[in-house]
Design an enzyme around this catalytic site. Structure first.
Site, PDB file in Angstrom:
ATOM      1  N   TYR A 168       8.057   7.437  16.952  1.00 51.41           N
ATOM      2  CA  TYR A 168       8.221   7.458  15.502  1.00 51.41           C
ATOM      3  C   TYR A 168       9.410   8.328  15.121  1.00 51.41           C
ATOM      4  CZ  TYR A 168       7.156   8.348  10.573  1.00 51.41           C
ATOM      5  OH  TYR A 168       7.232   8.467   9.202  1.00 51.41           O
ATOM      6  N   SER A 206       0.840  -1.199   0.000  1.00 50.28           N
ATOM      7  CA  SER A 206       0.000   0.000   0.000  1.00 50.28           C
ATOM      8  C   SER A 206       0.878   1.252   0.000  1.00 50.28           C
ATOM      9  CB  SER A 206      -0.912   0.020   1.238  1.00 50.28           C
ATOM     10  OG  SER A 206      -0.144   0.087   2.428  1.00 50.28           O
ATOM     11  N   THR A 236      -1.604   8.776   2.663  1.00 48.24           N
ATOM     12  CA  THR A 236      -1.629   7.318   2.755  1.00 48.24           C
ATOM     13  C   THR A 236      -2.351   6.942   4.046  1.00 48.24           C
ATOM     14  OG1 THR A 236       0.427   7.101   4.023  1.00 48.24           O
ATOM     15  CG2 THR A 236       0.630   7.260   1.617  1.00 48.24           C
ATOM     16  N   LYS A 244      13.063   7.291  13.397  1.00 43.93           N
ATOM     17  CA  LYS A 244      13.526   7.879  12.142  1.00 43.93           C
ATOM     18  C   LYS A 244      14.831   8.646  12.332  1.00 43.93           C
ATOM     19  CE  LYS A 244      10.230   6.360   9.480  1.00 43.93           C
ATOM     20  NZ  LYS A 244      10.508   5.336   8.454  1.00 43.93           N
ATOM     21  N   SER A 298      11.862  10.303   7.027  1.00 38.29           N
ATOM     22  CA  SER A 298      10.750  11.236   7.178  1.00 38.29           C
ATOM     23  C   SER A 298      11.308  12.588   7.603  1.00 38.29           C
ATOM     24  CB  SER A 298       9.788  10.722   8.261  1.00 38.29           C
ATOM     25  OG  SER A 298       8.811  11.687   8.585  1.00 38.29           O
TER      26      SER A 298
END
Length: 265
Positions: free
Chosen positions: A154, A15, A189, A158, A141
């Site tokens: 998160y 995806s 997304t 990263k 990111s």
């Protein structure tokens, strides 16, 4: 780089950004190895791509199971005889404060986003070094550069990705293996829907910024020329994110003052 006949292994290919890269690279003539946890979704992507299914290998892979990486890499190499590009795209986000977040959530974020990319890269690297050719790509990111509220795990994962792959790049110059860090901002997304909350359950909704953002297909079109040129770090962002990166370099204090009043979900 001409992708005709080259082999690209994409994680997180079922995806979003990974799927969009699969479509683009298939159109460019690449052989594809498509990986994610969801085999049914991968098969659906394979069926969408085109008539020549001989150029597509579906290889289910769970990034939280590093013990499977050696066997999966052997299977990937057997599919087309080589791996020219490894695209570490599988990942998961977070929406919860530090005070409320279980440690297991932080461990899961690191396991998928950091150790998954590191572990798979270590399996593929010897093959690339032996051939004196290869390209390692990892989806980082803007959060790998800038920390915001409710994304501590998160962003931490990263930031770790940035440090590891920047170091790896230095070691790979002599072997002609390129390392690219792809740093997108908001992309439309399901990453926010699938994000982990404090207890590890899914966030379950798309944030305003993601809803208004560029699509994965638009992002891939923007970055593909830079990917092809094997650029070392690629940013693809909206105006606010570009401005934040610039302010961070000039005055981290000013950026912190700005961010504390910004909506981040």
């Amino acid at each position: 780089m001409n992708y005709q006949g080259k082999t690209v292994w994409i994680t997180g290919a079922s995806s979003g950004i990974g799927k969009a890269f699969a479509h683009k690279l298939y159109d460019l003539g690449a052989n594809l190895i498509l990986s994610s946890r969801r085999e049914e979704a991968l098969i659906k992507v394979k069926n969408e791509l085109g008539a020549d299914s001989s150029r597509i290998k579906v290889l289910p892979l769970d990034l939280t199971e590093p013990e499977t990486f050696p066997a999966k890499t052997k299977e990937a190499l057997k599919a087309f005889g080589q791996i020219d590009v490894l695209m570490n795209n599988g990942g998961i986000s977070q929406r919860s404060t530090v005070l409320e977040t279980d440690m297991e959530v932080y461990r899961r974020l690191m396991e998928i986003n950091y150790f998954g990319a590191v572990g798979l890269t270590k399996q593929v690297l010897p093959h690339m070094v032996e051939r004196k050719s290869g390209h390692i790509i990892v989806t980082s990111s803007v959060a790998g550069k800038i920390g915001t509220r409710v994304r501590s795990g998160y962003s931490g994962s990263k930031h770790a990705v940035q440090g590891f792959f920047n170091s790896l790049r230095q070691e790979m110059y002599q072997h002609n293996v390129a390392v690219t860090l792809l740093c997108p901002g908001f992309v439309k997304t399901d990453i926010s829907k699938n994000a982990l909350t404090a207890d590890g359950s899914e966030f379950g909704k798309m944030g305003d910024a993601h809803q208004k953002a560029m699509t994965a297909e638009q992002m891939v079109e923007k970055v593909m020329p830079k990917i092809t040129a094997r650029k070392e770090e690629i940013y693809v962002t909206g105006f606010k994110e570009r401005l934040a990166i610039w302010v961070q370099r000039i005055s981290p204090t000013l950026l912190n003052r700005i961010l504390k009043n910004q909506k981040v979900t």
